[in-house]
Each structure stands twice: as C-alpha cells, then as structure tokens.
Design an enzyme around this catalytic site. Sequence first.
Site, PDB file in Angstrom:
ATOM      1  CE  LYS A  98      -2.998  -2.623   3.489  1.00 35.14           C
ATOM      2  NZ  LYS A  98      -3.673  -2.708   4.842  1.00 35.14           N
ATOM      3  N   GLY A  99       2.164   1.077   0.605  1.00 35.95           N
ATOM      4  CA  GLY A  99       2.658   2.335   0.662  1.00 35.95           C
ATOM      5  C   GLY A  99       2.944   2.700  -0.610  1.00 35.95           C
ATOM      6  CG  PHE A 130      10.415   3.064  11.495  1.00 36.78           C
ATOM      7  CD1 PHE A 130      10.481   1.846  10.237  1.00 36.78           C
ATOM      8  CD2 PHE A 130       9.268   3.517  11.367  1.00 36.78           C
ATOM      9  CE1 PHE A 130       9.803   1.156  10.320  1.00 36.78           C
ATOM     10  CE2 PHE A 130       8.084   2.597  10.832  1.00 36.78           C
ATOM     11  CZ  PHE A 130       8.167   1.484  10.476  1.00 36.78           C
ATOM     12  CB  ILE A 131      10.819   7.730   7.885  1.00 42.47           C
ATOM     13  CG1 ILE A 131      11.202   6.838   6.714  1.00 42.47           C
ATOM     14  CG2 ILE A 131      12.330   8.325   8.310  1.00 42.47           C
ATOM     15  CD1 ILE A 131      11.900   7.542   5.492  1.00 42.47           C
ATOM     16  NE  ARG A 155      -0.611   2.196   4.735  1.00 37.78           N
ATOM     17  CZ  ARG A 155       0.074   1.552   4.761  1.00 37.78           C
ATOM     18  NH1 ARG A 155       1.549   1.622   4.179  1.00 37.78           N
ATOM     19  NH2 ARG A 155       0.530   0.283   4.772  1.00 37.78           N
ATOM     20  CG  ASP A 189      15.412  -1.652   4.376  1.00 38.82           C
ATOM     21  OD1 ASP A 189      16.185  -1.018   5.336  1.00 38.82           O
ATOM     22  OD2 ASP A 189      14.474  -1.738   5.936  1.00 38.82           O
ATOM     23  CG  ASP A 220       3.010   0.334   7.616  1.00 42.26           C
ATOM     24  OD1 ASP A 220       3.340   0.967   6.994  1.00 42.26           O
ATOM     25  OD2 ASP A 220       2.673   0.018   8.061  1.00 42.26           O
ATOM     26  CE  LYS A 250      15.233   3.363   6.261  1.00 42.45           C
ATOM     27  NZ  LYS A 250      14.149   2.034   7.020  1.00 42.45           N
TER      28      LYS A 250
HETATM   29  P1  5GP Z   1      12.416  -4.018   1.425  1.00 48.23           P
HETATM   30  O1  5GP Z   1      13.265  -3.719   0.750  1.00 48.23           O
HETATM   31  O2  5GP Z   1      13.231  -4.806   2.517  1.00 48.23           O
HETATM   32  O3  5GP Z   1      11.880  -5.923   0.984  1.00 48.23           O
HETATM   33  O4  5GP Z   1      11.511  -3.745   1.954  1.00 48.23           O
HETATM   34  C1  5GP Z   1      11.315  -2.465   1.957  1.00 48.23           C
HETATM   35  C2  5GP Z   1       9.577  -1.990   2.628  1.00 48.23           C
HETATM   36  O5  5GP Z   1       9.451  -2.149   3.465  1.00 48.23           O
HETATM   37  C3  5GP Z   1       8.885  -0.907   1.771  1.00 48.23           C
HETATM   38  O6  5GP Z   1       7.929  -1.540   0.666  1.00 48.23           O
HETATM   39  C4  5GP Z   1       8.432   0.129   3.332  1.00 48.23           C
HETATM   40  O7  5GP Z   1       7.131  -1.242   3.237  1.00 48.23           O
HETATM   41  C5  5GP Z   1       9.291  -1.335   4.762  1.00 48.23           C
HETATM   42  N1  5GP Z   1      10.497   0.184   5.009  1.00 48.23           N
HETATM   43  C6  5GP Z   1      11.296  -0.050   4.742  1.00 48.23           C
HETATM   44  N2  5GP Z   1      11.900   0.884   5.532  1.00 48.23           N
HETATM   45  C7  5GP Z   1      10.665   1.231   5.979  1.00 48.23           C
HETATM   46  C8  5GP Z   1      10.442   2.838   6.947  1.00 48.23           C
HETATM   47  O8  5GP Z   1      11.754   3.198   7.510  1.00 48.23           O
HETATM   48  N3  5GP Z   1       9.512   3.394   7.295  1.00 48.23           N
HETATM   49  C9  5GP Z   1       8.177   2.656   7.572  1.00 48.23           C
HETATM   50  N4  5GP Z   1       7.681   2.598   7.468  1.00 48.23           N
HETATM   51  N5  5GP Z   1       8.323   1.435   6.594  1.00 48.23           N
HETATM   52  C10 5GP Z   1       9.906   0.975   5.792  1.00 48.23           C
HETATM   53 MG    MG Z   2       6.182  -1.225   1.198  1.00 48.30          MG
END
Ligand code: 5GP
Ligand code: MG
Length: 178
Positions: free
Chosen positions: A46-47, A154-155, A167, A105, A161, A133
């Site tokens: 959803k982000g 963590f933002i 959100r 991330d 969210d 990140k």
């Molecule tokens: P990854 O890259 O670790 O597989 O997943 C990335 C997802 O983790 C992003 O789409 C988001 O949903 C969540 N995420 C990673 N860092 C953050 C953060 O600082 N804040 C929030 N709210 N979600 C994060």
């Molecule tokens: Mg996401």
Amino acid sequence: MINEWDNEIGSVLFSEEDIRKMVEKVGKQLSRDYAGRNPLLVVVLKGSMIFAADLMRSLTIHCEVDFMIVSSYAGKESTGIINVVQDLSTDIAGRDVIIVEDILDSGKTLHKLKALLESREPSSVKICTLLDKPTGRKADISADYVGGIVGDEFIVGYGLDYDQKYRNLPYIGVMRNS
Ligand code: 5GP
Ligand code: MG
C-alpha cells in the site's frame, strides 16, 4: 493540537515542499527516458500509492497504471518465494514496466518481484523509488530512479506506515521514540 499525530513525530525529514521537488525531479527523468513508450507503472501497495498518484501527475508522457500487493515469507528468504497477495490485471509481455516503490530498504522483496515480472517477458523492467535506504541493503538490487536518500531511521508519512497508521501525513517524519 492541530492534528492527532504531531506529538508522535520527533522531526520532519522531508516537508511537503521537499517531497514535491523529489517527485518533480523523478517525473522529469521518466518523462525524458520513456517519451513515446507508454510505460506501465506497477504500484506496489500500500505504501507507494501516494507517491504513485503524485508521480503520475508529474509525467508529461502517456502511461498506464496497475497495482500489486506482495509479501515475503519472513525467515525464508533463501527459498526465493514471493507471496503475491494481489496480482496485476495487465499482461506485461512486451511492455516497458516501471515498478513504483515507496522505499527501498533490504531490497529482498523487490529483488524477487523484479525476477517475477521479468519472467513474464516484458521489454524492460526498471525500479523507481521515492526513497532509498542504502545502508539497509541485503539483496543485490538498486533503483534506477531515486527521489532521495535516507539513513537507517524508521520513517513514516506520505504513504509509509507504522502499524498501518501515519500513511496520511502529508510530510515524511521520524517517530519520536524510534
Ligand atoms: P525491503 O526493501 O526491505 O524488502 O522492503 C521495503 C519495504 O519495507 C518498504 O516498501 C516499506 O514497506 C518497508 N520499510 C522499509 N523501511 C521503512 C521505513 O523506514 N518506514 C516504513 N514505514 N516502512 C519501511
Ligand atoms: Mg512497501
């Protein structure tokens, strides 16, 4: 108190104006690189919904949009399985696909999602993320279009969210106790 969340946000990392500039920058790059190609924006819910809505309106080229909900099986990354909760309704064979993400991330989910989409034989798959990140990276993946870089805090806000809340913040901030 002007809203229900200001006391819970420790600091504002990106103001509405900062976000507008990041979106505009990426929108210009995409409009230039995809001129005449009608790309399909694949929005990872959803982000990414708020970023995607603004990004689309910053494009000066034709584009289409579709949505996906995916999750990784926690603790089973090595199996390479991605759980598709909701799939696309578009056939992407021969299409120029742009995955739209809120934040990159560890990259584990996106790494698998990109491989899944590539198996459907699109002409191209690129990744566009509002935020990157890099210190969190665990998978071998990078974004092709990046709005801004963040550290390991963590933002929340602008689609991102904490426990499904925040959100709807128009800016991006750091939680007070994170
Ligand atoms: P990854 O890259 O670790 O597989 O997943 C990335 C997802 O983790 C992003 O789409 C988001 O949903 C969540 N995420 C990673 N860092 C953050 C953060 O600082 N804040 C929030 N709210 N979600 C994060
Ligand atoms: Mg996401």
